[in-house]
Design a protein around this motif. Sequence first.
Motif, mmCIF file in Angstrom:
data_model
loop_
_atom_site.group_PDB
_atom_site.id
_atom_site.type_symbol
_atom_site.label_atom_id
_atom_site.label_comp_id
_atom_site.label_asym_id
_atom_site.label_seq_id
_atom_site.Cartn_x
_atom_site.Cartn_y
_atom_site.Cartn_z
ATOM 1 N N ILE A 9 20.512 -37.383 -13.715
ATOM 2 C CA ILE A 9 19.341 -37.411 -12.820
ATOM 3 C C ILE A 9 19.613 -38.292 -11.604
ATOM 4 C CG2 ILE A 9 17.389 -36.800 -14.337
ATOM 5 C CD1 ILE A 9 16.909 -39.783 -14.737
ATOM 6 N N GLU A 10 19.039 -37.877 -10.514
ATOM 7 C CA GLU A 10 19.123 -38.690 -9.308
ATOM 8 C C GLU A 10 18.129 -39.833 -9.439
ATOM 9 O OE1 GLU A 10 18.437 -36.339 -5.771
ATOM 10 O OE2 GLU A 10 19.471 -34.674 -6.726
ATOM 11 N N ARG A 12 15.598 -41.228 -7.774
ATOM 12 C CA ARG A 12 14.603 -41.167 -6.697
ATOM 13 C C ARG A 12 13.250 -40.864 -7.334
ATOM 14 N NH1 ARG A 12 14.003 -35.470 -5.454
ATOM 15 N NH2 ARG A 12 15.833 -34.348 -6.186
ATOM 16 N N ARG A 15 11.764 -38.251 -10.596
ATOM 17 C CA ARG A 15 12.726 -37.563 -11.461
ATOM 18 C C ARG A 15 12.397 -37.721 -12.946
ATOM 19 N NH1 ARG A 15 12.925 -33.973 -9.620
ATOM 20 N NH2 ARG A 15 14.742 -33.157 -10.708
ATOM 21 N N ASP A 40 22.371 -44.655 -7.052
ATOM 22 C CA ASP A 40 21.759 -43.442 -6.502
ATOM 23 C C ASP A 40 21.611 -42.329 -7.533
ATOM 24 O OD1 ASP A 40 24.498 -43.300 -6.510
ATOM 25 O OD2 ASP A 40 24.654 -42.094 -4.686
ATOM 26 N N PHE A 41 22.258 -42.504 -8.681
ATOM 27 C CA PHE A 41 22.063 -41.530 -9.756
ATOM 28 C C PHE A 41 22.251 -42.239 -11.091
ATOM 29 C CE2 PHE A 41 26.610 -41.456 -8.975
ATOM 30 C CZ PHE A 41 27.144 -41.474 -10.252
ATOM 31 N N GLY A 42 22.014 -41.513 -12.171
ATOM 32 C CA GLY A 42 22.213 -42.099 -13.486
ATOM 33 C C GLY A 42 22.285 -41.013 -14.540
#
Lengths: 144, 436
Positions: A9-10, A12, A15, A40-42
């Motif tokens: 997932i991003e 932001r 999400r 910025d993501f994970g």
Amino acid sequence: MPRQLNIFIENRPGRLKSVTEILSQGNINIIAFTIQDRGDFGVMKLLVDKPDVAHLALADKGFACVLKDILVVSIQDKPGNLNKLASLLLKHNINIIDTHGFVIEPGNRGICCIESAGAENANITKILEKEGFEVLGDKEISEL
Amino acid sequence: MEAYYWNKELETIDQASLEDLQLKLLRDTVQAALKTPFYRNRLKKAGINSGDDIRSLQDLQRIPFTTKDDLREGYPTGLLAVDLAEVVRIHTSSGTTGTPTVIYHTKEDLDNWTELVCRCIVATGATREDVFQNTMSYGLFTGGLGLHYGAERLGMTVIPVGSGNTRRQIQLMKDFKTTVIHATPSYMLHIYSKLNEFKIPLNELFLKKAYLGAEPYSENTRRKIEEFFHIDVYNSYGLSEMNGPGVSFECIHKCGMHTWEDSYLLEIIDPKTTRTLSEEHEGEIVLTNLRRRATPLLRYRTRDLAFIHKGKCKCKRTHRRLSRITGRTDDMLIINGVNVYPSQIEEVIMRIPQVGTNYQICLEKDGTLDKIIVKVEIYSKLFTGDIRQLDTLKAKINEELRAAIIISPIVELHEPGSLPVSEGKAKRVVDSRTKL
């Protein structure tokens, strides 16, 4: 081995909401979750009661997600037990890639979820059980 | 005032003599070009079998245009017109896709280039007393080496620092009393923004002149930089296909860039119809080098847009003046002075299986400098659920892009289907930079 659902997932706004919305529509119960964050993501990692249903539902909506075999160990909630578990895994050359845990009955019982390299080949379940740990399968997890 | 010209005879040559010289040099260039497989084939089709078939400058119109794609297809030796033993240097630049382009130089070619650069520097009123700091990249990029050798030949004190490391740049400017700097306009603004941080007040610098080029900028930006530093800014134009800097340069009057017409045939064409345009009409710059023997290029379409100023310059140089570059006819991006084509980025992305087919290129300002963000989508089927895979992927994309476009982008990984779907590659580029 039980499976954990890993989702890209991003990072932001919105999400986590999107993921959980899809899961709730599928009437999926989340037993535990964690997020490995890279700014910025994970990668969100979920222990759920119906992993196949959850996986299909998310993949259907376009999510990059995958089911990964993990080791789920029930531990008595008292000092030194996680250390004992880690020592056993080390002794049997099982490398922990990522892990997360949660207490399910304070003072009594905790659950440790382990993504590892080597666990699938080793007869680790028997070894752990011999040392007093309870290794959980899909059924036990869904009943947590 | 004699020192004001480097080569007074050629710089102030009268029109008739210039045309005689151009015709002679064009014949020689065509003769040289016929030695290359590329031009031999192409010129024969146009009925040109020797330099003597060029009877007047009007015959230039019989010669087909040469494009960047031609150079790419001819890579590496298709446009080499001399024995490789005669070549003393090569410069390559990125093509529109993965294949680069190459320009070869003989010793004499480099010597001619250096002469032109000397003319440029002298035209701005600089002398051998000046200290010249070159902040353009050295190496395959022509910006650094081109000005370097001209400045040395003139006898200036040259500081070949190259690009980057602003703290050291400012320290050098102070310690060696730099009077002339060569930079991109955005880097010049960046230096200004850092003076406070490095605690070097402007009055500890000795700067008098800046030669700015490699990216388009406006008159307003020139004025702004002149006011910030209390200096004179001179506009510079060049491209690696035409050697590099030194094609066109402003003199002290700062009213357009004198293009050395004894070395380059200058045409402005309508990019759509390829019809030649007259003075003051904006179109695509087309250049023919008249003095380069290793890689002669005939009617090279630069894709740069500009016009030719009317009238004579007060400096008495007879070479016509080119306006600022107003734009491009293609989708080339200029990022901190480096030329990048979206197709180069696409090529890299498309050969990495773990990313999807959708991507976006975003250009933003980080202070006064440009930054490029390349956004790609993860390909669901190849996601392993391991975050280390994503770390490795990100590093790999960064490394491969840096190898392809020279600059290091910021790579962002996105969820499948999250980037706007667009048709046509131009729309994949989001340029939110404010124009200089």
